[in-house]
Design a protein around this motif. Structure first.
Motif, short mmCIF file in Angstrom:
data_model
loop_
_atom_site.label_atom_id
_atom_site.label_comp_id
_atom_site.label_asym_id
_atom_site.label_seq_id
_atom_site.Cartn_x
_atom_site.Cartn_y
_atom_site.Cartn_z
N ASN A 12 -5.88 -18.94 -23.49
CA ASN A 12 -4.88 -18.77 -24.54
C ASN A 12 -3.46 -18.82 -24.01
O ASN A 12 -2.54 -19.25 -24.71
CB ASN A 12 -5.10 -17.44 -25.26
N ARG A 31 -4.35 -14.91 -31.64
CA ARG A 31 -5.34 -15.36 -30.65
C ARG A 31 -5.79 -14.16 -29.81
O ARG A 31 -6.95 -14.02 -29.45
CB ARG A 31 -4.74 -16.43 -29.75
N SER A 67 5.68 -27.32 -44.28
CA SER A 67 4.35 -27.14 -43.71
C SER A 67 3.74 -28.52 -43.53
O SER A 67 3.82 -29.36 -44.41
CB SER A 67 3.53 -26.31 -44.69
N THR A 79 0.76 -6.93 -26.32
CA THR A 79 0.01 -7.05 -27.57
C THR A 79 -1.31 -6.29 -27.45
O THR A 79 -1.72 -5.58 -28.36
CB THR A 79 -0.31 -8.53 -27.87
N MET A 138 11.34 -24.50 -45.20
CA MET A 138 10.25 -24.66 -44.25
C MET A 138 9.35 -25.78 -44.73
O MET A 138 9.06 -25.88 -45.92
CB MET A 138 9.41 -23.39 -44.22
N SER A 177 8.67 -3.92 -30.49
CA SER A 177 9.20 -5.17 -29.94
C SER A 177 10.21 -4.93 -28.84
O SER A 177 10.31 -5.71 -27.91
CB SER A 177 9.82 -5.97 -31.05
N THR A 224 4.49 -21.29 -43.35
CA THR A 224 3.78 -22.49 -42.93
C THR A 224 3.28 -22.39 -41.51
O THR A 224 3.70 -21.52 -40.74
CB THR A 224 4.73 -23.69 -43.01
N GLY A 225 2.38 -23.28 -41.20
CA GLY A 225 1.99 -23.45 -39.81
C GLY A 225 0.85 -22.58 -39.35
O GLY A 225 0.76 -22.25 -38.18
N VAL A 250 5.83 -14.55 -40.40
CA VAL A 250 7.26 -14.84 -40.29
C VAL A 250 7.59 -15.99 -41.23
O VAL A 250 8.61 -15.99 -41.91
CB VAL A 250 7.62 -15.25 -38.85
N THR A 251 6.70 -16.97 -41.24
CA THR A 251 6.94 -18.16 -42.05
C THR A 251 5.74 -18.38 -42.95
O THR A 251 4.66 -17.85 -42.71
CB THR A 251 7.07 -19.39 -41.15
N SER A 264 -1.08 -21.22 -26.06
CA SER A 264 0.11 -20.75 -26.76
C SER A 264 1.40 -21.29 -26.15
O SER A 264 2.41 -21.38 -26.83
CB SER A 264 0.16 -19.23 -26.74
N GLN A 281 8.99 -10.16 -33.26
CA GLN A 281 10.42 -10.43 -33.08
C GLN A 281 10.87 -11.69 -33.80
O GLN A 281 11.57 -12.53 -33.25
CB GLN A 281 10.77 -10.55 -31.60
N GLN A 282 10.44 -11.82 -35.02
CA GLN A 282 10.84 -12.93 -35.89
C GLN A 282 10.43 -14.31 -35.36
O GLN A 282 11.03 -15.30 -35.71
CB GLN A 282 12.36 -12.95 -36.13
N LYS A 283 9.45 -14.34 -34.48
CA LYS A 283 9.07 -15.65 -33.95
C LYS A 283 7.64 -15.97 -34.34
O LYS A 283 6.71 -15.23 -34.00
CB LYS A 283 9.19 -15.67 -32.43
N GLN A 284 7.49 -17.10 -34.99
CA GLN A 284 6.17 -17.51 -35.43
C GLN A 284 5.23 -17.71 -34.24
O GLN A 284 4.07 -17.32 -34.28
CB GLN A 284 6.27 -18.80 -36.24
N GLU A 285 5.77 -18.32 -33.18
CA GLU A 285 4.89 -18.61 -32.04
C GLU A 285 4.33 -17.32 -31.45
O GLU A 285 3.21 -17.28 -30.97
CB GLU A 285 5.61 -19.46 -30.99
N ILE A 333 1.36 -16.35 -33.57
CA ILE A 333 0.18 -17.18 -33.29
C ILE A 333 -0.51 -16.66 -32.03
O ILE A 333 -1.73 -16.49 -31.98
CB ILE A 333 0.60 -18.66 -33.13
N THR A 334 0.32 -16.36 -31.01
CA THR A 334 -0.23 -15.82 -29.78
C THR A 334 -0.95 -14.50 -30.04
O THR A 334 -2.04 -14.25 -29.53
CB THR A 334 0.90 -15.60 -28.77
N ALA A 335 -0.31 -13.65 -30.84
CA ALA A 335 -0.89 -12.33 -31.11
C ALA A 335 -2.23 -12.46 -31.81
O ALA A 335 -3.19 -11.74 -31.48
CB ALA A 335 0.08 -11.52 -31.96
N ASP A 347 4.57 -6.73 -32.69
CA ASP A 347 5.85 -7.06 -33.30
C ASP A 347 6.27 -8.44 -32.79
O ASP A 347 6.42 -8.65 -31.59
CB ASP A 347 6.85 -5.99 -32.87
N SER A 373 2.46 -24.89 -34.06
CA SER A 373 2.95 -24.14 -35.21
C SER A 373 2.73 -24.87 -36.52
O SER A 373 2.84 -24.27 -37.59
CB SER A 373 4.43 -23.81 -35.03
N CYS A 374 2.48 -26.18 -36.46
CA CYS A 374 2.21 -26.97 -37.66
C CYS A 374 3.29 -26.80 -38.73
O CYS A 374 2.97 -26.77 -39.93
CB CYS A 374 0.87 -26.63 -38.27
N ALA A 375 4.51 -26.61 -38.34
CA ALA A 375 5.55 -26.42 -39.33
C ALA A 375 6.89 -26.79 -38.74
O ALA A 375 7.03 -26.90 -37.51
CB ALA A 375 5.58 -24.97 -39.79
#
Lengths: 379, 351, 341, 508
Positions: free
Chosen positions: C44, A115, C147, C300, C145, C307, A133-134, A130-131, C48, A104-108, A111-113, A102, C249-251
């Protein structure tokens, strides 16, 4: 001093307990999930029935597929239903090992998950981004590791389409178009002059793909049919904001007769605000009622349709689990899959004034809401 | 001539001057834009108008600002967990009312009991904060950072990540209307909270104690005040008020939305306290100022909405208002201005 | 002589590092079948969190002086969005975007620093305004957003630095371990800032200011200037960290990096920096970030937790550290008190 | 004394809103002299120093250093020009090591970075040179206050200072520490450092200083050779009047005590681990009992244990004959105790609150949260004590922080008198207060005893104790070593007891 030491120990044991609690509560959460999911599974029996046999075959052959699923969060009813669908589809009984994260609405966090999933050598990654893009970098990493990525719900916007294997989700613009076409047909059927439709649009969170698609669907129709769009403001997909925005709009305009809400929660808020201001909500625009249109078609939303508060509710189907499973099965069988797969979504209306709507040459049936319809819904 | 300028000076330096000016400026901007801004009519048996909306919508913020003022006065720091505590209180209340179901149309528990449980839970959160601040002498912001992070997690844990709906009319009263009373209930709740606090401050020595403890905790202890207990109490009160605000917010939408109830409201509450001319470093406080500050913020928000400023861009204006106010209130800035004035006066004298 | 120095900052750092190792090693043991023991998993953590590491370093500087900066998350969002906007909507190069990012950070540092150190306004309230302002400006720049597809930017973002070890996964693919340049920038930042704090007069001055600002003035230090510089440096690092965040994040979008300030603050606190100032360091902060990352990784990897457990576990840990610091602080205060007696 | 003049301040004027703090003041300092700067509170000593150290800019006047006209813009600037200051409240950083504090801002550099080895070495050399026994790597907050003061001086000296300002450096030190400080000062005098010495202690002025400049009301009264100025004259010059009050006090009758009556306070075996060993103390109505001893001997700790400011670990306490359990100050207050703490700023005043609120606070706390005094009652109480104690304040609503130290102390005394206590603990009530107010407070103490109140009086000045106390208990290292009464109450006896308690006890 002694007291302080004790409190330190307390705090420490608290942490330990919590960490331990995490471990044990994990199973507790799964248990509730299973319980909650029971109704879901029953309701979607038709969709999963076909897949069930082959799933068994999988588990018979002893191969457990590990799926890493990165979810946005738990911000709305729709999202919870979406999570439940995935959890119940990819359950241990069905021969899967689901790793759920989950963000929590965070893109970062996502990304971590991802990986993390790569390191766990999962067989598939399912991403509800979440988004949009990116995602270039991290999806590249997944691709390098040879792990197929299936995107659900929102689309990702990447420079290279090969970074993901398939996408399952809703066509938000189509949803908007369907709703708008329905409104047009309805107005025509009732003999309402298009220029007398005074619409306000309570938008979703600005920038969310659902907001963009649904707003566009309405906007295009406004231009096409000559409706009167008074104002479009964000209600951030929440009930509280929907209510506040509606209140404010009612002060600015006294001729509103259609409220276009971009999800159910906003619609609930808008209805409260309308009723508090002495308006009657309903489909009878000609007699001063204010029509509320909504999206998502959650049970609560459809209940409001049944009680004639919401006139039209366009579905946004969160039950992605079975569809993702279909794709995975196809991939496992070595078949190619469609890059993009829109989920089928219904239109729920208060009555049968309009039987079907046509968008881009395709015809979509309109379902009239009854208690039966609601009871059969999974979310 | 001199007399006149002197009284003007006193007016400018009165503690409520700045907050009132801010409120006036915001309201004036509205009148220019919407001439019938102050118009209040009866619609559907209830009062109706922009002003009513502002007063209604700011209720939660007023309640929070009252608590925040006390916590600030006693500890010289701010409680940043109030938004999360609102969510906790709402979650517990709704969960009890729904009996664990996601959406109910009948109550599983009496509302009063559930509401009390919600407020009690908030009080416990306050006790936790208070313990860390008053007993362990942890900086308030750091201490409350814990519940700021954990609070919504706990609320979600309580509601199991769902939005719990209580679709019962009786539950909507707190955020709606009492019977045929034309004034929204939240206004009354805020009013009652303010009146109760005002009475407490007027009739008991709490105000003096808080100011004394916030100003010099050690000295206060030696004159017989239990500094730790008073500071602790301030945090408990602050959280209980947050709990009440949480119930109001939850009743408005007859549901517990752990992710969104009271979101970012802690910052607004702190801002209200600052706008009210209170020293964020603790000590003497001014409740009226904070309340005016809270109304100013909501007026600003409503105004900007009405001016079609996107909700996302709203913070820019808030930021500008904060910066202007804190600069004007800054002692260094004031002495700088005073120095310039003096210099001017001196040169005039020399002439 | 060393042992005495260990008394406060050293002890806190030791505990932080120890806890990190404990958590990581138990993670490796418990989740060894889930890839937790792989070196890449460790890498990682850095990949990250590169941006967060740099931002937390800046925040640590400010916290050592006894200040705070809660605008960093919003500034990060602004940096990302402006970068994205410049590259995508204005067609400017990635280098320009990088420079713009640093300038934005610097500007925030300059203004906030000026208000805090020269007008003596409380840092909390000023940076609260900064937080509002940056978030709002992000929306002014773009509500959508964006990109980033700029070639050079993506080249930077994807420039893997391959390390000479790796593993073969269950699909038979050999995966070499790698890091991104962002990691090197982040670690370099930590090292440089640590050296600056230890070996420059400016660095020591920050500790003096945090220890007792009044004394620092009387000892002839230019407190206002150094405080100002700390905020400027913090702003600069936020700009840099924001850009690193953007590379990850490239965004760019309004909601980005929400709550990052609290992540950074808790990382610093976990790392042993006292909010009252005068004690702490960036090495501790680095470990603070790693601890937070490890918790997230553990959760994770565990794979069934919702969460809220992440939030609750993180705050419980934060609570532990805060209480621990309070206890250590009060013990040394007791020592102080005994001395007076 | 024909050393060259290194500092001349001419016609210095400085005004604050409403106050002319300095008016055409001249001051000069020679190389290698210790020049005492004397004056009552508010005479302008601190302002003069702050002008000299660049904290304040000056309105008028000139500062000449080594024959050159200079402008001093900031403390840093002052240091650069060789003017260093050591304050009563040590201005060092508690979170850094001794070595670092010594070299902060001017650390030895090598290759563009701080050379820590060199720093430690130089620190060691410096400390040794000045006979300061402390490890350079010790944290400053682990050093005693006196040691910190020495370190501060060492720092100043090492910065090649030509002029060292010592602003009340001795008020927190005990005699031995003062002696060590004076040794250091003499050493510096030999080295040619000019020192400006600000203090309230006349004895110390006569012990160490070469010349004295007296300020009064922002103006210079005069400059004198110390040896040529009798004490009484010095006091007279500071007060600006014939000084007979001292004599009056000495003549005042000590409280008459009935030894048979029930004692107000009867402490038995009270102790606090680490600070005070078990002691007995009995105080009767109308008695002023002094607690004497060096700083750190447990004087303050003893009364704090009785009052409940710090909880006693063992022992029993009877108040008016009845056993009492005191766990916090409020308990003590309810038993009729009042405590004026040693540190006025940290533990006494509530700076932002008004004089009125500060005065009524203790009574209000005693009455409790729910019995708020009426505004009228508060105003009357405040006015009564402003009047009675002649507190100089613009109004009763003025924040107490803007009052002078002496008046702040009076506010606190008023605060306690309002609670109508039976037993008053006065811990250093006259520290940092000008002589005029000091005398007033001493008179008040005797007056209160005359009214039948029991009083414990603590002061570092033995003379003051001798004037007010009918009995003096002496403490050494947390243990009570003797009680002196009647004819034993002489300066010599007290000193001797403090110096070596046992012999005196044996004498008894």
């Amino acid at each position: 001093m002694k007291k302080k030491m004790i409190s330190t120990f307390l705090a420490f044991s608290m942490v330990t307990a919590l960490l331990a609690g995490c471990g044990s509560s994990g199973s507790a959460t799964t248990a509730t999930t299973a319980a909650n999911g029971a109704s879901t599974t029953a309701a979607q029996a038709d969709t999963t029935a076909a897949g069930a046999e082959s799933t068994k075959a999988d588990s018979d052959s002893g191969k457990t597929l590990t799926i890493g699923f990165s979810q946005v969060g738990a911000e709305s009813d729709w999202r919870t239903a979406n999570t439940e669908s995935m959890k119940s589809t990819f359950s241990a009984e069905n021969g899967y090992n689901l790793i759920f994260d989950d963000a929590q609405q965070k893109q970062e966090n996502q990304i971590t998950a991802i990986r993390n999933f790569i390191q766990q050598e999962v067989d598939y990654i399912v991403l509800a981004p979440v988004t949009e893009t990116g995602w270039d970098t991290v999806l590249q990493e997944a691709k390098d590791a040879g792990i197929p990525v299936i995107i659900v719900d929102r689309m990702v916007n990447v420079s290279d389409d090969s970074l993901y294997t398939a996408w399952v989700g809703s066509d938000f613009e189509l949803e908007g178009q369907k709703a708008a076409e329905w409104l047009n047909s309805f107005a025509t059927a009732k003999g309402i002059d298009p220029s007398s439709l005074n619409i306000v649009d309570i938008q979703g969170t600005i920038g969310a793909s659902a907001q963009i698609g649904r707003t566009k669907g309405l906007q295009d129709a406004v231009d096409k049919y000559g409706w009167n769009l008074l104002e479009a403001t964000t209600g951030e997909f929440t009930q509280a904001k929907g209510q506040e925005v509606m209140e404010s709009m009612l002060k600015s305009y006294d001729n509103i007769n259609v409220v276009y809400c971009e999800n159910d929660n906003e619609a609930f808020g808008a209805i409260d605000a309308l009723e508090a201001a002495g308006k009657t909500v309903g489909s009878d625009i000609a007699n001063g009622q204010v029509m509320v249109m909504s999206f998502d078609s959650t049970k609560a939303g459809l209940t409001d349709v049944l009680s004639q508060k919401i006139t039209l509710n366009t579905e946004c189907n969160p039950l992605h689990g079975p569809r993702v499973e279909d794709i995975i099965k196809a991939l496992e069988a070595g078949q190619t899959v469609d890059k993009k797969k829109y989920v089928d979504e219904s239109i729920f209306a208060v009555d049968d004034t309009v039987k079907s709507v046509t968008v881009d040459g395709n015809s979509y049936d309109v379902t009239v809401v009854t208690q039966d319809v609601i009871d059969q819904r999974a979310y | 001539m001199k007399q006149k300028s002197f009284s003007w000076q006193r007016l400018v330096h009165a503690r409520l001057f700045m907050p009132l000016v801010c409120l006036a400026v915001v309201l004036l901007a509205n009148v220019i834009r919407t001439p019938d801004f102050f118009k209040i009519s009866i619609n559907n048996g209830v009062l109706y108008g922009y002003l009513i909306d502002i007063i209604n919508r700011s209720s939660e913020l007023v309640i929070l600002a009252v608590g925040m003022t006390l916590a600030t006065a006693a500890s010289g720091g701010q409680d940043i967990s109030v938004g999360a505590v609102m969510a906790v209180s709402a979650a517990i209340c709704c969960q009890l009312l729904s009996g664990g179901e996601v959406s109910v149309t009948s109550l599983a528990a009496p509302i009063v009991l559930a509401a009390l449980a919600g407020v009690l839970a908030a009080g416990l959160c306050g006790a936790f904060n208070g313990f860390l601040v008053a007993k362990l002498h942890i900086q308030p912001m750091v201490a409350t950072l814990i519940l700021y992070t954990a609070g919504r997690g706990i609320a979600q844990l309580v509601t199991r990540g769902q939005i719990t709906y209580v679709r019962v009319d009786a539950y909507k009263v707190l955020g709606g209307y009492i019977g045929s009373c034309p004034i929204p209930t939240p206004v009354f709740v805020a009013l009652i909270v303010v009146i109760i606090m005002a009475v407490i401050l007027k009739k008991t020595a709490l105000g003096l104690y808080l100011e004394s403890v916030g100003n010099n905790g050690k000295a206060s202890r030696l004159v017989g005040l239990n500094s730790a207990l008073i500071c602790f109490m301030a945090y408990v009160i602050c959280s209980i008020l947050a709990g009440i605000a949480g119930l109001v917010a939850s009743s408005r939408i007859y549901s517990a939305d752990a992710n969104n109830i009271g979101l970012n409201l802690e910052m607004d509450a702190i801002l209200a306290v600052a706008l009210g001319g209170n020293n964020l470093g603790g000590g003497s406080f001014n409740l009226t100022g904070s309340i005016i500050g809270a109304y100013t913020i909501q007026a600003l928000t409503t105004t900007l909405y009405a001016m079609k400023v996107s909700a996302d861009q709203l913070p820019v204006y808030k930021a500008i208002v904060i910066v202007i106010i804190v600069i004007l209130q800054s002692p260094v800035f004031r002495s700088l201005i005073a120095g310039m004035k003096r210099k001017r006066a001196v040169t005039v004298d020399e002439k | 002589m060393k042992s005495k120095k260990l008394s406060r900052s050293g002890l806190l750092l030791t505990i932080t590092v120890g806890l990190f190792l404990l958590m990581y090693i138990s993670g490796m043991l418990i989740f060894s079948d889930k890839g937790f023991a792989k070196p890449q998993m460790f890498l990682n953590l850095f990949i990250s969190n590169a941006g967060l590491i740099v931002i937390s370093c800046g925040l640590t500087l400010v916290m050592i002086t006894g200040g705070i900066d809660i605008s960093v998350g919003s500034v990060t969002a602004l940096v990302c969005t402006v970068s994205a906007f410049m590259m995508e909507n204005m067609g400017l190069s990635a280098v320009t975007a990088l420079i713009a990012s640093l300038i934005i950070g610097l500007l925030f540092g300059l203004v906030q620093g000026y208000l805090v150190s020269y007008l003596e306004i409380q840092p909390f309230i000023i940076t609260l305004a900064g937080m509002f302002f940056a978030r709002g400006m992000t929306a002014v720049v773009s509500t959508e957003m964006i990109s980033i597809k700029n070639e050079l930017f993506l080249k930077w973002a994807k420039a893997k630095i391959v390390l000479p070890f790796g593993y073969t996964n269950n699909k038979g693919v050999y995966i070499e371990s790698y890091i991104y340049p962002t990691v090197i920038v982040a670690l370099l930042t930590v090292v440089l800032v640590a050296l600056m704090l230890k070996y420059t007069r400016f660095g020591r001055s920050l500790y003096a200011i945090g220890g007792n600002a009044q004394s620092a003035v009387m000892m002839g230090l230019n407190v206002r200037r150094d405080k100002f510089r700390a905020y400027v440096l913090d702003g600069f690092l936020t700009g840099l960290g924001g850009f690193l965040f953007c590379l990850n994040s490239c965004a760019g979008f309004v909601e980005q990096a929400k709550g990052l300030e609290m992540d950074a603050i808790s990382a610093a606190v976990i790392g042993g920096t006292l909010l009252t100032g005068g004690v702490g360091g960036v090495v501790g902060t680095l470990f603070g970030v790693l601890i937070k990352g490890t918790i997230a990784s553990l959760i994770t990897t565990q794979g069934t937790l919702s969460s809220w457990w992440v939030r609750i576990a993180l705050s419980a840990l934060l609570c532990f550290f805060i209480v621990l610091q309070a206890v250590i602080g009060s013990v040394s205060a007791k020592k102080h008190g005994a001395r007076l007696a | 004394m024909s050393q060259p003049v290194i500092l001349t301040m001419k016609q210095i004027s400085k005004a604050f809103p409403g106050v002319q703090a300095l008016n055409q003041v001249d001051f000069s300092l020679r190389q290698g002299e210790i020049h005492a700067l004397m004056g009552e509170n508010g005479a302008g000593k601190s302002t003069l120093i702050k002008v000299l150290t660049g904290v304040y800019g000056l309105d008028q006047g000139q500062v000449w250093l080594d024959g050159k006209l200079v402008q001093i813009r900031s403390p840093k600037d002052a240091q650069a020009q060789g003017i260093s200051t050591v304050y009563q409240e040590v201005n060092l950083c508690p979170n850094l090591t001794v070595a670092e504090n010594l070299f902060l801002g001017r650390q030895p550099m090598k290759h563009g970075r701080i050379d820590w080895q060199e720093t430690a070495r130089q620190a060691g050399v410096l400390l040794q040179k000045l006979n300061i026994e402390v490890s350079p790597s010790a944290m400053l907050d682990e050093c005693s206050l006196a040691l910190q003061q020495m370190i501060a001086i060492a720092r100043a000296v090492d910065m090649n200072c030509k002029i060292l300002i010592l602003d009340e450096p001795t008020s927190s030190l005990d005699d031995e520490e003062v002696a060590r400080l004076f040794t250091l000062m003499r050493q510096l005098r030999q080295a040619g450092v000019g020192m400006i010495f600000v203090t309230h202690f006349l004895e110390q002025v006569y012990e160490i200083s070469d010349r004295i400049t007296v300020l009064r009301n922002g103006e210079r009264v005069g400059e004198y050779e110390t040896a040529a100025l009798p004490r009484l004259q010095l006091v007279a010059k500071m007060m600006g009047k014939d000084f007979n009050d001292l004599a009056v006090i000495q003549a005042a009758p000590k409280g008459q005590v009935d030894p048979g009556s029930v004692p107000v306070i009867e402490a038995k075996g009270i102790a606090h681990s680490g600070t005070i060993k078990p002691f007995d103390l009995t105080i009767h109505k109308g008695e002023v009992v002094g607690l004497s001893g060096l700083l750190g001997s447990g004087r303050s700790e003893t009364v704090r244990a009785i009052y409940g400011a710090d909880r006693a670990d063992q022992g029993s306490l009877k108040v008016n004959g009845r056993p009492a359990r005191i766990t916090q100050p409020l308990d003590a207050m309810k038993l009729g105790m009042a405590y004026l703490p040693e540190d006025r700023k940290k533990e006494g005043i509530i700076p932002e609150l008004s004089v009125r609120e500060n005065i009524i606070l203790a009574l209000q706390a005693k009455r409790g949260l729910f019995h708020l005094m009426s505004r009228k009652e508060m105003a009357e109480a405040a006015d009564r004590y402003i009047d009675l104690l002649q507190i100089k304040t613009p109004s009763r609503e003025t924040p107490v922080r803007s009052l002078s130290g002496g008046n702040q102390q009076k506010v606190i005394i008023g605060r306690w008198l309002l609670t109508n206590p039976d037993y008053l603990i006065l811990d250093e009530p006259t520290r940092g207060i000008d002589i005029g107010t000091k005398t007033e407070i001493q008179k008040l103490v005797l007056e209160l005893a005359g009214q039948g109140k029991a009083i414990t009086f603590i002061s570092s000045e033995i003379e003051e104790m001798l004037r007010t106390c009918s009995r003096i208990a002496v403490l050494i290292d947390g243990a009570m070593v003797g009680e002196l009464t009647g004819a034993q109450l002489t300066q010599a006896q007290v000193m001797q007891t403090i110096a070596g308690g046992k012999t005196v006890q044996e004498d008894k």
